[in-house]
Design a protein around this motif. Structure first.
Motif: not given
Length: 137
Positions: A9-12, A115-137
């Motif tokens: 699931i992807c959330l903003w 589990e914490l996945g990648s943490v990325t910071i991008d100054s070219k992307v509109e303000p917000g935190v784009y969260v991806t929650v992936e099912v592992i099990e």
């Protein structure tokens, strides 16, 4: 209904308030605690809306990987924290992760379920935190 490994699931979510920065004080202890409470609640409400809109209504998975992309494009005086390094970004996102738990998007933030996945910071992307929650099990 059961979550399927690999499903995601992807959330903003909005950027955290400046008071959640670990790089300095932007107010008193009391303003920090109220900022944590308010941001946690804000993230839970937005996450609930996103999860309810998914086709399977997102059953809470047993274990997930959460990745965060911080869009930090400048906007004048919005009161939001724009981290410049991943460790400070994760620190500021603690209330966000707790909000995901409150909304039932993740079961817990303990090592058994999270589990914490990648943490990325991008100054070219509109303000917000784009969260991806992936099912592992």
């Amino acid at each position: 209904m059961r979550a399927i490994p690999g499903e995601r699931i992807c959330l903003w979510l909005p950027l955290p308030p400046r008071q959640l920065s670990s790089n300095g004080s932007y107010g008193s202890h009391w303003s920090h605690s109220s900022a944590v409470r308010d941001y946690r609640h804000e993230c839970a409400v937005v996450a609930l809306c996103h999860a309810a809109a998914t086709p399977a209504n997102w059953p809470t998975p047993n274990r997930v990987r959460v990745s965060l992309l911080f869009g930090t494009q400048r906007q004048p005086h919005d009161g939001r924290y724009r981290p410049r390094d991943p460790t400070n970004a994760v620190s500021a996102a603690k209330a966000l992760i707790d909000g995901l738990r409150d909304a039932g998007v993740i079961r817990e933030d303990s090592a058994k379920h999270f589990e914490l996945g990648s943490v990325t910071i991008d100054s070219k992307v509109e303000p917000g935190v784009y969260v991806t929650v992936e099912v592992i099990e």
